[in-house]
Enzyme design. Structure first.
Site, PDB file in Angstrom:
ATOM      1  N   HIS A  78      -8.379   8.030   2.927  1.00  0.00           N
ATOM      2  CA  HIS A  78      -7.761   9.345   3.008  1.00  0.00           C
ATOM      3  C   HIS A  78      -8.815  10.411   2.833  1.00  0.00           C
ATOM      4  O   HIS A  78      -9.826  10.215   2.160  1.00  0.00           O
ATOM      5  CB  HIS A  78      -6.653   9.508   1.958  1.00  0.00           C
ATOM      6  CG  HIS A  78      -7.072   9.150   0.562  1.00  0.00           C
ATOM      7  ND1 HIS A  78      -7.155   7.847   0.121  1.00  0.00           N
ATOM      8  CD2 HIS A  78      -7.440   9.926  -0.488  1.00  0.00           C
ATOM      9  CE1 HIS A  78      -7.545   7.838  -1.147  1.00  0.00           C
ATOM     10  NE2 HIS A  78      -7.741   9.088  -1.530  1.00  0.00           N
TER      11      HIS A  78
ATOM     12  N   HIS B 176      -9.194  14.315   1.615  1.00  0.00           N
ATOM     13  CA  HIS B 176      -8.611  15.459   0.927  1.00  0.00           C
ATOM     14  C   HIS B 176      -9.060  16.730   1.662  1.00  0.00           C
ATOM     15  O   HIS B 176     -10.272  16.939   1.846  1.00  0.00           O
ATOM     16  CB  HIS B 176      -9.128  15.550  -0.512  1.00  0.00           C
ATOM     17  CG  HIS B 176      -8.804  14.375  -1.383  1.00  0.00           C
ATOM     18  ND1 HIS B 176      -7.779  14.382  -2.304  1.00  0.00           N
ATOM     19  CD2 HIS B 176      -9.392  13.150  -1.498  1.00  0.00           C
ATOM     20  CE1 HIS B 176      -7.748  13.226  -2.951  1.00  0.00           C
ATOM     21  NE2 HIS B 176      -8.716  12.455  -2.481  1.00  0.00           N
TER      22      HIS B 176
ATOM     23  N   CYS C  53       0.853  -1.192   0.000  1.00  0.00           N
ATOM     24  CA  CYS C  53       0.000   0.000   0.000  1.00  0.00           C
ATOM     25  C   CYS C  53       0.889   1.242   0.000  1.00  0.00           C
ATOM     26  O   CYS C  53       1.730   1.411   0.890  1.00  0.00           O
ATOM     27  CB  CYS C  53      -0.899  -0.018   1.229  1.00  0.00           C
ATOM     28  SG  CYS C  53      -1.757   1.548   1.496  1.00  0.00           S
TER      29      CYS C  53
ATOM     30  N   CYS D  34       0.657   3.305   3.229  1.00  0.00           N
ATOM     31  CA  CYS D  34       1.355   2.649   4.349  1.00  0.00           C
ATOM     32  C   CYS D  34       2.865   2.872   4.205  1.00  0.00           C
ATOM     33  O   CYS D  34       3.558   3.112   5.199  1.00  0.00           O
ATOM     34  CB  CYS D  34       1.038   1.157   4.395  1.00  0.00           C
ATOM     35  SG  CYS D  34      -0.592   0.771   5.101  1.00  0.00           S
TER      36      CYS D  34
ATOM     37  N   ASP E  96      -0.704  16.618  -1.172  1.00  0.00           N
ATOM     38  CA  ASP E  96      -1.026  15.796  -2.339  1.00  0.00           C
ATOM     39  C   ASP E  96      -0.006  16.072  -3.445  1.00  0.00           C
ATOM     40  O   ASP E  96       0.359  17.224  -3.707  1.00  0.00           O
ATOM     41  CB  ASP E  96      -2.447  16.094  -2.831  1.00  0.00           C
ATOM     42  CG  ASP E  96      -2.960  15.027  -3.780  1.00  0.00           C
ATOM     43  OD1 ASP E  96      -3.878  14.293  -3.407  1.00  0.00           O
ATOM     44  OD2 ASP E  96      -2.414  14.917  -4.912  1.00  0.00           O
TER      45      ASP E  96
ATOM     46  N   HIS F 115      -4.117   0.773   8.503  1.00  0.00           N
ATOM     47  CA  HIS F 115      -4.611   0.576   7.134  1.00  0.00           C
ATOM     48  C   HIS F 115      -6.104   0.267   7.155  1.00  0.00           C
ATOM     49  O   HIS F 115      -6.526  -0.790   7.618  1.00  0.00           O
ATOM     50  CB  HIS F 115      -3.863  -0.547   6.412  1.00  0.00           C
ATOM     51  CG  HIS F 115      -4.335  -0.724   5.003  1.00  0.00           C
ATOM     52  ND1 HIS F 115      -3.811   0.001   3.944  1.00  0.00           N
ATOM     53  CD2 HIS F 115      -5.322  -1.489   4.482  1.00  0.00           C
ATOM     54  CE1 HIS F 115      -4.454  -0.331   2.834  1.00  0.00           C
ATOM     55  NE2 HIS F 115      -5.385  -1.238   3.136  1.00  0.00           N
TER      56      HIS F 115
END
Ligand code: AMP
Ligand code: ZN
Length: 113
Positions: free
Chosen positions: A99, A101, A3, A6, A29, A45
């Protein structure tokens, strides 16, 4: 499991860190869609919103606390900002580590769908 997020948390892939604590990591980002575009992620995770349960949901509330703190620090709390989490193919999720944003610093388009 390989990942990318991760690996970012472990420092195996470089990132521009904005914030870190025991349970949360935030970084810029790589392909910003707004002047402020930060990703806030749980260190554990969790693949997507689909995987949020009573057992792991406390970190989600904490992520929103951090979103508010970062918005203030980054100077967008008064002008306004958006917190978005895409879930699955129709939403355009490309990284399957949950996640959020944090987007701001300009007048954002209002596009709900
Ligand atoms: P989503 O489309 O909601 O899954 O968002 C994934 C986001 O991760 C995109 O906005 C990408 O630009 C961002 N991203 C992918 N790889 C990296 C990376 N190595 N560092 C920072 N952001 C990344
Ligand atoms: Zn992960």
């Amino acid at each position: 499991m390989d990942c990318i997020f991760c690996r970012i948390i472990k420092g195996e892939i470089p990132s521009t860190k904005v914030y870190e604590d025991e349970t949360v990591y935030a970084f810029k980002d790589i392909n910003p869609m707004a002047p402020v575009h930060v990703l806030i992620i749980p260190k554990v995770h969790i693949a997507s919103i689909n995987e949020v349960t009573a057992e792991n949901s406390a970190v989600i509330a904490h992520i929103y606390e951090i979103a508010a703190k970062l918005a203030k620090e980054l100077g967008i709390s008064e002008s306004g900002y958006r917190v978005v989490s895409n879930c699955g193919a129709d939403a355009g999720q490309t990284v399957f580590h949950l996640h959020f944003h944090l987007l701001g610093g300009t007048k954002l388009k209002v596009e709900m769908c």
